[in-house]
Write an enzyme that holds these catalytic residues in place. Structure first.
Site, PDB file in Angstrom:
ATOM      1  CG  HIS A 110       1.398  19.838  39.663  1.00  0.00           C
ATOM      2  ND1 HIS A 110       0.666  18.779  39.172  1.00  0.00           N
ATOM      3  CD2 HIS A 110       0.488  20.701  40.170  1.00  0.00           C
ATOM      4  CE1 HIS A 110      -0.625  18.997  39.382  1.00  0.00           C
ATOM      5  NE2 HIS A 110      -0.760  20.160  39.989  1.00  0.00           N
TER       6      HIS A 110
ATOM      7  CG  HIS B  43      -5.147  18.515  39.566  1.00  0.00           C
ATOM      8  ND1 HIS B  43      -5.199  19.394  38.524  1.00  0.00           N
ATOM      9  CD2 HIS B  43      -4.272  19.028  40.462  1.00  0.00           C
ATOM     10  CE1 HIS B  43      -4.390  20.414  38.768  1.00  0.00           C
ATOM     11  NE2 HIS B  43      -3.808  20.216  39.940  1.00  0.00           N
TER      12      HIS B  43
ATOM     13  CG  HIS C  16      -1.045  21.000  44.539  1.00  0.00           C
ATOM     14  ND1 HIS C  16      -2.106  20.139  44.489  1.00  0.00           N
ATOM     15  CD2 HIS C  16      -1.017  21.602  43.333  1.00  0.00           C
ATOM     16  CE1 HIS C  16      -2.687  20.212  43.310  1.00  0.00           C
ATOM     17  NE2 HIS C  16      -2.053  21.108  42.576  1.00  0.00           N
ATOM     18  CD  GLU C  17       1.180  24.589  42.118  1.00  0.00           C
ATOM     19  OE1 GLU C  17       1.658  24.207  41.033  1.00  0.00           O
ATOM     20  OE2 GLU C  17      -0.034  24.732  42.304  1.00  0.00           O
TER      21      GLU C  17
END
Ligand SMILES: *[C@@H]1O[C@H](CO)[C@@H](O)[C@H](O)[C@H]1NC(C)=O
Ligand SMILES: *[C@@H]1O[C@H](CO)[C@@H](O)[C@H](O)[C@H]1NC(C)=O
Ligand SMILES: *[C@@H]1O[C@H](CO)[C@@H](O)[C@H](O)[C@H]1NC(C)=O
Ligand SMILES: *[C@@H]1O[C@H](CO)[C@@H](O)[C@H](O)[C@H]1NC(C)=O
Length: 723
Positions: free
Chosen positions: A245, A320, A241-242
């Site tokens: 980003h 998100h 997830h990070e």
């Protein structure tokens, strides 16, 4: 870019955009876009063809003196967890994203506003706007609290009013075979402290000339890494997830996305997208680029509809997906555990739309939530009206939509009043044997907890209750509470979308999706969900298989030695690092091996030396297991003796020598991590060299450095004054 740890309880605020906003994004100065570089791409037409994205992870330890968290405590033990997770997430994306490979070593840029105090101010002089005065307080570059090694950075120069520049620091060697550098930091930062549910956060720090992210940092909040509530796959998923980003899925980067009709390999044909996000008439922020819109329309079964994809309400920017619509996607704001998270097609479509990546769409994991549910799905106005069985009303018990867990009908801030069956705080996993009943215990509803068990809505009650055989069902207390609720039963896929189910003590029964069935020996019904179970062709465990496969190979060891110095001798905190180095050298020579087996050594103030051991690829010699055994025996026979600071230290005893491979989930920490660590050791030496050069101030040849870099990278430059 903060990912919230979220297991069953309401989420807290997401600080992602705030984190990225705190970072100034650097681009290479124009001078690095030498014209010959572009012509090179014409002379070797194949060289810009997209290749799998090479992400290099690089662990930068916080300085020992930092003291922000106990280096022997939870955080220290979590280090290998995080490093392995970062590596695995990076490897995962290698099969998903491709970019035109960076030619030669990757070199990051320096910020002129940091190293330069003043520039030449007369437009008529040849060195107009070049650095005329260095900032004496320049401390180098950093990325989200991580100091970038000089070896990874371009050099910089001081310019006289006329003539060639004086080199202050030459270009570092850079990082070979790398398209993205991910710095890894493990700490207990104020952000971790302020939001205790945060597992990790990340930001992108540098872009290439086409604005594609080149480097970023992920900070793991140390206290979570050793937490038993997070599995290794959870940490990998959080990392993914990070990382996504930092690679471009970020409110701050959306506006830099490019439209590249000829693909990312032909930057000449790209242009910045005029519009990436917009607000619809109800104020909902949407990502409106073509691939994501198409992907969502396909997912909802309304192909041809022109949709934007809703983003979560997070202020002016958002990074998100809206959770009501894309629950279960890796890019929603809350983390529900690896098993409930998918690297979904809509997220991959976003990376295609960024214009920087070629995407392998067959790597996408199907998103079950809302599939085929139509245009009205996930609206605040429809979710409570019973129009979709993905949402629930009231507060009863049922099944989470993936049917891995029992759930209670509840909401959270991201759902904005919509309700869904969320896993219970404790013991709701049907697939965990340990949630089941002890042998001999009453099991009136015939539940089975097993890796192949799933949650079914049912009101089954055994007809054969002890002593109750003669009573009518209505007289039996259990049967009065005949409400449907989530129960765990064994399932077995027979073909795509079809399955059998087994209740304790009964034979397998064929479950007809969408129908309720009776089970011999039980009162009541069992409802067979439609479109939820056995949805892939991968066989019976398709639903449970964690999104990241954890192959097990290279094990990981932890070596810990108690050092004893002369009586009364004390070692200052500031010299611990040098002592660590001395012990490490002794250990390496005792093992007759290279340093490439030893990672992140440290010594506590209590003189406990610890080091992690794994075999990086490129490391020649025995397996790490053999080396570890050999070292154990050798150290037991004869302690290490280390001379440091005029005193002699011996290893008193082996405090612990354990493999961290206990649950076979710690794996692969090979090439990239190892090489990067080796490089960092070299950096120490290089740094000294560079320092000496700086003192001499070598004069470089008059390179064609015609760089209006100060203007180009910073716009109106703050902190720099003209002379
Ligand atoms: C770039 O765009 C031009 C004009 O649309 C087109 O003629 C050319 O073929 C494109 N280049 C590539 C490599 O696709
Ligand atoms: C694309 O993804 C699939 C599924 O994960 C994988 O098998 C395949 O090797 C990938 N292709 C490339 C070029 O990486
Ligand atoms: C979960 O349930 C078990 C047994 O029912 C109990 O021992 C444990 O303390 C519970 N944990 C939490 C966090 O409630
Ligand atoms: C089970 O639930 C169904 C549907 O709600 C209901 O019709 C039936 O009477 C219930 N059976 C028992 C034994 O409670």
């Amino acid at each position: 870019m903060l990912l919230l740890l979220f297991l069953g309880i309401a989420a807290s605020r997401c600080l992602h955009d705030e984190t990225q906003k705190s970072v100034s994004l650097l681009r290479p100065p124009l001078s690095q876009l030498a014209p010959d570089f572009r012509s090179a791409s014409f002379t070797h037409p194949g060289s810009r063809d997209p290749q799998p994205l090479r992400i290099r992870t690089c662990y930068i330890r916080d300085p020992v003196s930092d003291g922000a968290w106990d280096t022997e405590g939870a955080g220290r033990r979590g280090v290998p967890h995080a490093l392995v997770a970062a590596r695995q997430a990076a490897r995962r994306l290698q099969g998903v994203l491709a970019v035109p490979p960076v030619q030669g070593p990757l070199l990051l840029s320096r910020d002129p506003a940091q190293y330069c105090h003043a520039v030449w101010g007369d437009p008529d002089t040849p060195n107009y706007h070049r650095c005329s005065l260095l900032n004496p307080g320049y401390k180098g570059e950093s990325c989200l609290g991580v100091k970038i090694p000089d070896a990874h950075l371009r050099g910089y120069a001081l310019w006289p009013e006329q003539g060639p520049p004086q080199l202050v620091q030459p270009d570092g060697p850079g990082v070979q075979n790398t398209d993205f550098l991910l710095y890894v930091r493990i700490a207990h930062t104020s952000k971790c402290h302020g939001e205790p549910s945060i597992i990790a956060y990340a930001a992108c720090c540098q872009l290439d000339s086409e604005d594609r992210p080149l480097a970023g940092t992920i900070v793991y909040c140390a206290q979570h890494l050793a937490s038993p509530s997070l599995s290794h796959s959870d940490i990998i998923t959080a990392t993914l997830h990070e990382l996504l980003h930092a690679l471009g899925f970020s409110g701050q980067l959306f506006k830099k996305w490019r439209d590249c009709p000829s693909g990312p390999g032909v930057p000449e044909n790209c242009s910045t997208r005029p519009q990436v996000t917009r607000r619809d008439e109800w104020g909902q922020l949407l990502l409106t680029t073509p691939a994501v819109s198409h992907s969502l329309a396909k997912h909802l079964g309304v192909l041809g509809a022109s949709l934007g994809v809703p983003l979560e309400e997070e202020g002016a920017l958002s990074s998100h997906w809206e959770a009501r619509l894309l629950q279960g996607s890796v890019m929603t704001a809350t983390f529900n555990g690896a098993r409930r998270t998918r690297l979904d097609p809509v997220t991959l479509a976003a990376f295609k739309d960024s214009g920087w990546y070629q995407v392998n769409h067959s790597a996408a994991e199907e998103l079950l939530w809302g599939r085929g549910s139509g245009l009205e799905f996930g609206l605040v106005t429809t979710c409570g009206a019973g129009s979709s069985d993905f949402f629930c009303t009231g507060s009863g018990l049922g099944c989470h939509y993936l049917h891995l867990d029992k759930g209670s009908c509840s909401s959270d801030p991201m759902l904005e009043g919509c309700r869904m069956y969320k896993p219970l705080a404790n013991g709701s996993e049907c697939w965990k044997k340990e949630n089941g009943f002890p042998p001999g215990a009453d099991n009136p509803h015939g539940e089975i907890y097993h890796s192949q068990s799933r949650c079914f809505l049912a009101n089954l009650t055994s007809q054969l209750l002890r002593g109750d055989e003669t009573r009518r069902p209505s007289q039996i207390p259990h049967l009065k509470e005949a409400e449907l609720t989530g129960r765990c039963y064994l399932h077995q896929c027979t073909e795509r979308g079809a399955y059998n189910v087994q209740v304790e003590g009964s034979p397998w029964a064929s479950c007809l999706p969408g129908k309720a069935i009776q089970i011999p020996g039980y009162h009541g019904l069992l409802f067979c969900p439609r479109g939820r179970l056995c949805q892939t062709n991968e066989g019976t465990n398709a639903v449970t298989s964690p999104p990241v496969s954890l192959a097990t190979q290279d094990p990981l060891f932890h070596l810990s030695l108690q050092l004893a110095g002369p009586p009364g001798h004390s070692v200052g905190k500031e010299t611990l690092e040098e002592l660590t180095e001395a012990v490490l050298q002794a250990l390496v020579s005792r093992g007759h091996t290279g340093r490439c087996y030893f990672h992140s050594p440290s010594t506590s103030t209590g003189l406990v030396f610890t080091v992690y051991m794994w075999k990086s690829s490129g490391c020649h010699g025995p397996s790490v297991g053999m080396l570890h055994r050999a070292l154990t025996l050798s150290l037991q026979k004869k302690p290490l003796e280390v001379y440091y600071g005029g005193a002699s230290f011996t290893t008193e005893h082996i405090k612990s020598l354990v493999t961290l491979d206990h649950n076979s989930s710690m794996t692969h920490l090979g090439l990239s991590m190892g090489l990067c660590l080796t490089l960092l050791i070299l950096v120490g030496a290089l740094g000294t060299m560079a320092y000496q050069r700086r003192a001499i101030l070598q004069v470089a040849p008059a390179a064609p450095h015609h760089s209006p870099e100060l203007q180009e990278t910073r716009g109106p430059v703050e902190g720099i004054r003209e002379m």
